[in-house]
Design a protein around this motif. Structure first.
Motif, PDB file in Angstrom:
ATOM      1  N   VAL A 105     -11.472  -7.764   2.371  1.00 53.77           N
ATOM      2  CA  VAL A 105     -12.355  -8.856   2.769  1.00 53.77           C
ATOM      3  C   VAL A 105     -12.872  -9.556   1.509  1.00 53.77           C
ATOM      4  N   ASP A 106     -12.659 -10.874   1.450  1.00 51.12           N
ATOM      5  CA  ASP A 106     -13.120 -11.691   0.321  1.00 51.12           C
ATOM      6  C   ASP A 106     -12.628 -11.154  -1.022  1.00 51.12           C
ATOM      7  N   CYS A 107     -11.363 -10.738  -1.065  1.00 55.27           N
ATOM      8  CA  CYS A 107     -10.804 -10.171  -2.293  1.00 55.27           C
ATOM      9  C   CYS A 107      -9.930 -11.184  -3.021  1.00 55.27           C
ATOM     10  N   LYS A 108      -9.871 -11.022  -4.322  1.00 60.98           N
ATOM     11  CA  LYS A 108      -9.021 -11.830  -5.184  1.00 60.98           C
ATOM     12  C   LYS A 108      -7.753 -11.014  -5.441  1.00 60.98           C
ATOM     13  N   LEU A 109      -6.616 -11.510  -4.926  1.00 56.86           N
ATOM     14  CA  LEU A 109      -5.348 -10.789  -4.990  1.00 56.86           C
ATOM     15  C   LEU A 109      -4.299 -11.581  -5.774  1.00 56.86           C
ATOM     16  N   ILE A 110      -4.732 -12.448  -6.662  1.00 53.39           N
ATOM     17  CA  ILE A 110      -3.819 -13.337  -7.385  1.00 53.39           C
ATOM     18  C   ILE A 110      -2.844 -12.517  -8.226  1.00 53.39           C
ATOM     19  N   GLY A 111      -1.545 -12.719  -7.974  1.00 56.33           N
ATOM     20  CA  GLY A 111      -0.514 -12.021  -8.742  1.00 56.33           C
ATOM     21  C   GLY A 111      -0.353 -10.552  -8.376  1.00 56.33           C
ATOM     22  N   LEU A 112      -0.951 -10.120  -7.281  1.00 55.85           N
ATOM     23  CA  LEU A 112      -0.845  -8.723  -6.839  1.00 55.85           C
ATOM     24  C   LEU A 112       0.615  -8.364  -6.569  1.00 55.85           C
ATOM     25  N   ASN A 113       1.057  -7.209  -7.054  1.00 57.03           N
ATOM     26  CA  ASN A 113       2.417  -6.729  -6.818  1.00 57.03           C
ATOM     27  C   ASN A 113       2.374  -5.650  -5.745  1.00 57.03           C
ATOM     28  N   LEU A 114       2.878  -5.991  -4.560  1.00 54.03           N
ATOM     29  CA  LEU A 114       3.008  -5.037  -3.461  1.00 54.03           C
ATOM     30  C   LEU A 114       4.485  -4.828  -3.109  1.00 54.03           C
ATOM     31  N   ASN A 115       5.370  -5.029  -4.062  1.00 56.74           N
ATOM     32  CA  ASN A 115       6.793  -4.837  -3.791  1.00 56.74           C
ATOM     33  C   ASN A 115       7.034  -3.415  -3.272  1.00 56.74           C
ATOM     34  N   ASP A 116       7.900  -3.306  -2.265  1.00 54.80           N
ATOM     35  CA  ASP A 116       8.290  -2.025  -1.682  1.00 54.80           C
ATOM     36  C   ASP A 116       7.133  -1.257  -1.046  1.00 54.80           C
ATOM     37  N   ALA A 117       6.046  -1.946  -0.705  1.00 56.61           N
ATOM     38  CA  ALA A 117       4.883  -1.285  -0.102  1.00 56.61           C
ATOM     39  C   ALA A 117       5.019  -1.215   1.418  1.00 56.61           C
ATOM     40  N   THR A 118       4.227  -0.340   2.009  1.00 55.77           N
ATOM     41  CA  THR A 118       4.128  -0.219   3.460  1.00 55.77           C
ATOM     42  C   THR A 118       2.687  -0.480   3.851  1.00 55.77           C
ATOM     43  N   LEU A 119       2.469  -1.478   4.715  1.00 50.55           N
ATOM     44  CA  LEU A 119       1.138  -1.797   5.225  1.00 50.55           C
ATOM     45  C   LEU A 119       1.154  -1.609   6.730  1.00 50.55           C
ATOM     46  N   GLN A 120       0.274  -0.759   7.227  1.00 48.33           N
ATOM     47  CA  GLN A 120       0.196  -0.518   8.660  1.00 48.33           C
ATOM     48  C   GLN A 120      -1.266  -0.512   9.075  1.00 48.33           C
ATOM     49  N   ASN A 121      -1.555  -1.295  10.135  1.00 46.14           N
ATOM     50  CA  ASN A 121      -2.928  -1.427  10.629  1.00 46.14           C
ATOM     51  C   ASN A 121      -3.854  -1.934   9.523  1.00 46.14           C
TER      52      ASN A 121
ATOM     53  N   SER B  65       2.693   3.966  -6.292  1.00 46.40           N
ATOM     54  CA  SER B  65       2.633   4.917  -5.173  1.00 46.40           C
ATOM     55  C   SER B  65       1.199   5.183  -4.725  1.00 46.40           C
ATOM     56  N   LEU B  66       0.355   4.183  -4.805  1.00 45.77           N
ATOM     57  CA  LEU B  66      -1.032   4.273  -4.344  1.00 45.77           C
ATOM     58  C   LEU B  66      -1.072   4.531  -2.846  1.00 45.77           C
ATOM     59  N   GLU B  67      -2.036   5.325  -2.381  1.00 44.83           N
ATOM     60  CA  GLU B  67      -2.265   5.508  -0.958  1.00 44.83           C
ATOM     61  C   GLU B  67      -3.701   5.121  -0.631  1.00 44.83           C
ATOM     62  N   LEU B  68      -3.847   4.190   0.317  1.00 45.91           N
ATOM     63  CA  LEU B  68      -5.157   3.802   0.831  1.00 45.91           C
ATOM     64  C   LEU B  68      -5.171   4.106   2.323  1.00 45.91           C
ATOM     65  N   THR B  69      -6.119   4.907   2.769  1.00 45.94           N
ATOM     66  CA  THR B  69      -6.247   5.235   4.187  1.00 45.94           C
ATOM     67  C   THR B  69      -7.711   5.127   4.576  1.00 45.94           C
ATOM     68  N   ASP B  70      -7.987   4.351   5.621  1.00 49.67           N
ATOM     69  CA  ASP B  70      -9.363   4.155   6.097  1.00 49.67           C
ATOM     70  C   ASP B  70     -10.266   3.649   4.973  1.00 49.67           C
ATOM     71  N   VAL B  71      -9.808   2.592   4.295  1.00 51.22           N
ATOM     72  CA  VAL B  71     -10.523   2.019   3.146  1.00 51.22           C
ATOM     73  C   VAL B  71     -10.915   0.585   3.466  1.00 51.22           C
ATOM     74  N   ARG B  72     -12.052   0.174   2.970  1.00 51.59           N
ATOM     75  CA  ARG B  72     -12.492  -1.223   3.060  1.00 51.59           C
ATOM     76  C   ARG B  72     -12.768  -1.708   1.642  1.00 51.59           C
ATOM     77  N   LEU B  73     -12.057  -2.786   1.254  1.00 47.57           N
ATOM     78  CA  LEU B  73     -12.272  -3.404  -0.050  1.00 47.57           C
ATOM     79  C   LEU B  73     -12.981  -4.727   0.184  1.00 47.57           C
ATOM     80  N   GLU B  74     -14.168  -4.893  -0.396  1.00 50.99           N
ATOM     81  CA  GLU B  74     -14.969  -6.103  -0.240  1.00 50.99           C
ATOM     82  C   GLU B  74     -15.233  -6.720  -1.608  1.00 50.99           C
ATOM     83  N   ASN B  75     -14.957  -8.004  -1.743  1.00 52.86           N
ATOM     84  CA  ASN B  75     -15.247  -8.738  -2.979  1.00 52.86           C
ATOM     85  C   ASN B  75     -14.655  -8.059  -4.211  1.00 52.86           C
ATOM     86  N   CYS B  76     -13.485  -7.473  -4.060  1.00 53.56           N
ATOM     87  CA  CYS B  76     -12.826  -6.796  -5.178  1.00 53.56           C
ATOM     88  C   CYS B  76     -11.854  -7.750  -5.869  1.00 53.56           C
TER      89      CYS B  76
END
Length: 177
Positions: A60-76, A31-42
């Motif tokens: 931007v330039d992030c490593k997301l290998i195996g990331l679990n975003l099941n049931d997530a909401t992504l907007q903008n 149940s993480l919330e990210l709003t107006d966030v920039r992730l760089e080289n994470c």
């Protein structure tokens, strides 16, 4: 250059921050919330962000290998040059999302809802996308070779001539020269 030490937390929120070279590897933030966030080289490898709400966020330039975003909401959301191989994005809701030069080989993006989603030069080889309508989405600049979709999922998508030949197999067509 920071490593998150916590292994698991619920309802964590980040707002209006830039995260640069942060190592989230292997943590669970349900149940993480990210709003107006920039992730760089994470590094978000094998991170569990199930049920996340991500709004006006850039990866931007992030490593997301195996990331679990099941049931997530992504907007903008904007992702650029990210490696999301083996990502889990089942039952995800995406609205106004742009993916540019990203790799999502062998990912699961099933039973998801896309609204105004753009794929620019992305790679989805051998991913599973059944139950996710790609109607109206321009797939032509991206690689969907070996993707698992149903004929109704691909109906109405914008594809290149080569992709049209590949996807014609879903209709049981045999193309003869």
């Amino acid at each position: 250059d920071y490593t998150i030490k916590i292994r698991e937390a619920n309802k964590v929120s980040f707002e209006g921050v830039i995260l640069n070279k942060v190592d989230f590897k292997g943590i669970t933030l349900n149940s993480l919330e990210l709003t107006d966030v920039r992730l760089e080289n994470c590094d978000l490898s094998n991170v569990d962000f199930m049920d996340a709400v991500i709004h006006r966020t850039e990866f931007v330039d992030c490593k997301l290998i195996g990331l679990n975003l099941n049931d997530a909401t992504l907007q903008n959301v904007y992702m650029n040059n990210c490696n999301g191989q083996f990502a889990l994005m089942n039952y995800i809701r995406m609205k106004n999302v742009i993916l540019t030069d990203c790799i999502f080989d062998n990912s699961n993006i099933q039973h998801s809802n896309f609204n105004k989603v753009e794929f620019r030069r992305c790679n989805f080889k051998s991913s599973q996308m059944s139950g996710t309508s790609l109607s109206g989405i321009d797939l032509s600049s991206s690689d969907f070779q070996g993707v698992g979709v149903r004929s109704e999922d691909i109906r109405g998508a914008i594809v290149s001539p080569i992709q049209a030949v590949d996807f014609s197999k879903l209709l049981g067509l045999t193309i003869k020269e």
